[in-house]
Design a protein around this motif. Structure first.
Motif, short mmCIF file in Angstrom:
data_model
loop_
_atom_site.label_atom_id
_atom_site.label_comp_id
_atom_site.label_asym_id
_atom_site.label_seq_id
_atom_site.Cartn_x
_atom_site.Cartn_y
_atom_site.Cartn_z
N PRO A 183 75.49 10.19 17.52
CA PRO A 183 75.92 11.47 18.17
C PRO A 183 76.05 11.66 19.58
N GLU A 184 75.16 11.23 20.37
CA GLU A 184 75.34 11.50 21.80
C GLU A 184 76.23 10.66 22.44
N TRP A 185 76.49 9.39 21.93
CA TRP A 185 77.90 8.76 22.20
C TRP A 185 79.06 9.47 22.24
N TRP A 186 79.17 9.82 21.05
CA TRP A 186 80.37 10.57 20.71
C TRP A 186 80.52 11.67 21.44
N ALA A 187 79.48 12.82 21.71
CA ALA A 187 79.59 13.79 22.71
C ALA A 187 80.04 13.60 23.68
N ASP A 188 79.54 12.46 24.42
CA ASP A 188 80.13 12.14 25.96
C ASP A 188 81.47 11.37 25.82
N LEU A 189 81.98 10.73 24.74
CA LEU A 189 83.32 10.10 24.87
C LEU A 189 84.26 11.35 24.82
N LEU A 190 83.88 12.48 23.73
CA LEU A 190 84.73 13.52 23.91
C LEU A 190 84.64 14.56 24.96
N LYS A 191 83.71 14.52 25.59
CA LYS A 191 83.67 15.32 26.89
C LYS A 191 84.41 14.64 28.00
N ARG A 192 84.41 13.41 28.11
CA ARG A 192 84.87 12.75 29.09
C ARG A 192 86.64 12.59 28.80
N THR A 193 87.05 12.67 27.63
CA THR A 193 88.52 12.79 27.23
C THR A 193 89.06 14.14 27.51
N GLY A 194 88.22 15.31 27.46
CA GLY A 194 88.60 16.46 27.93
C GLY A 194 88.52 17.68 26.86
N ILE A 198 81.83 20.89 21.84
CA ILE A 198 81.50 19.80 21.08
C ILE A 198 80.23 19.48 20.16
N ASP A 199 80.18 19.44 19.01
CA ASP A 199 79.05 19.29 18.06
C ASP A 199 78.97 18.12 17.46
N ALA A 200 78.16 17.19 17.68
CA ALA A 200 78.04 16.08 17.10
C ALA A 200 76.49 15.66 16.55
N ARG A 201 76.33 15.58 15.38
CA ARG A 201 75.17 15.38 14.79
C ARG A 201 75.12 14.84 13.38
N VAL A 202 73.98 14.27 12.92
CA VAL A 202 73.80 13.61 11.49
C VAL A 202 73.33 14.48 10.55
N LEU A 203 73.96 14.71 9.59
CA LEU A 203 73.69 15.80 8.52
C LEU A 203 72.81 14.94 7.43
N PRO A 204 71.45 15.20 7.38
CA PRO A 204 70.66 14.44 6.56
C PRO A 204 71.34 14.40 5.04
N LEU A 214 77.27 11.12 9.64
CA LEU A 214 77.64 11.58 10.93
C LEU A 214 78.76 12.75 10.87
N MET A 215 78.59 14.02 11.43
CA MET A 215 79.54 14.96 11.57
C MET A 215 79.74 15.27 12.86
N VAL A 216 81.15 15.49 13.32
CA VAL A 216 81.44 15.61 14.55
C VAL A 216 82.55 16.73 14.80
N ARG A 217 82.53 17.58 15.56
CA ARG A 217 83.50 18.68 15.66
C ARG A 217 83.67 18.89 16.98
N ALA A 218 84.97 19.04 17.47
CA ALA A 218 85.24 19.39 18.96
C ALA A 218 86.56 20.25 19.07
N SER A 219 86.65 20.69 20.30
CA SER A 219 88.01 21.76 20.31
C SER A 219 88.71 21.31 21.41
N ALA A 220 90.01 21.05 21.36
CA ALA A 220 90.93 21.04 22.70
C ALA A 220 90.86 22.24 23.47
N PRO A 221 90.90 22.05 24.84
CA PRO A 221 90.70 23.11 25.82
C PRO A 221 92.07 24.02 25.56
#
Length: 222
Positions: A183-194, A198-204, A214-221
């Motif tokens: 999840p941390e890698w995804w969060a970093d990539l999404l942040k660097r992309t713009g 960002i919410d990236a985590r593993v849902l047990p 793995l559940m990931v959600r992010a918003s466009a600025p």
């Protein structure tokens, strides 16, 4: 480096194949599922309240149909001509729903359409080089819109592009390549992309000993 999409369309042509006695019936569409465990995890609300949505790697088209039936204008893209043709037969006549045969990066690079939400459920985001795909997705999301995706949780300390034979160890070589990251890698990539928020985590899983999601959600600025 692997190309953006390194899985042959032929592999996806055989995904959930037809029964020998004829084509399988259309699946029921009574829920929007992100995980591999029925009734576990969020539903369509994970996307917010989009008016338009793009699914990348739609396969059967169940989630696309679910959204369309709630009034969302949905475009569903899949790499396999077989999957797209089957989905069109199953869901013919469904309002506000379009199925497109295309590779995800190719579609995003050539379309002028903008979407309130882009999503992938164990789909193209898992099977496409994210360094190529994620910037293209951001270009097609309206300000404040949502990117959301799910896939199997990564195996700890085994990250990156992972190759396997998609049809087992016998017969024609069908290469299946998946990109798995923490999840941390995804969060970093999404942040660097713009992306923001960002919410990236593993849902047990319901049983913590089982494979999570793995559940990931992010918003466009805005």
């Amino acid at each position: 480096m692997p190309r953006a999409s390194a899985t042959l369309p032929e592999y996806w042509d055989s995904y959930k194949p037809h029964r020998e006695e004829g084509e399988q019936p259309a699946p029921s569409v009574d829920a929007f599922e992100w995980t591999q465990y029925q009734g576990h995890g969020p539903g369509a609300e994970f996307l917010g309240s989009p008016r338009t949505a793009l699914e990348l790697g739609s396969a059967e088209g169940k989630e696309a149909v679910y959204l369309a039936r709630t009034g969302v204008e949905v475009t569903a893209v899949d790499f396999s001509a077989v999957q797209v043709a089957r989905a069109r037969r199953w869901w013919e006549g469904t309002s506000r729903l379009t199925f497109v045969h295309a590779e995800a990066c190719d579609y995003l690079a050539r379309t002028d359409a903008m979407y309130d939400a882009v999503f992938s459920i164990w789909g193209a985001v898992w099977f496409t080089d994210p360094n190529a795909l994620i910037p293209l997705i951001l270009e097609r999301i309206n300000p404040g819109g949502t990117l959301a995706f799910s896939q199997a949780e990564p195996i700890e300390d085994h990250y990156g592009a992972q190759a396997m034979y998609g049809n087992g160890l016998a017969g024609r070589k069908l290469t299946l390549l998946r990109w798995s990251y923490a999840p941390e890698w995804w969060a970093d990539l999404l942040k660097r992309t713009g992306f923001v928020d960002i919410d990236a985590r593993v849902l047990p899983a319901p049983d913590p000993a089982d494979v999570g999601t793995l559940m990931v959600r992010a918003s466009a600025p805005r």
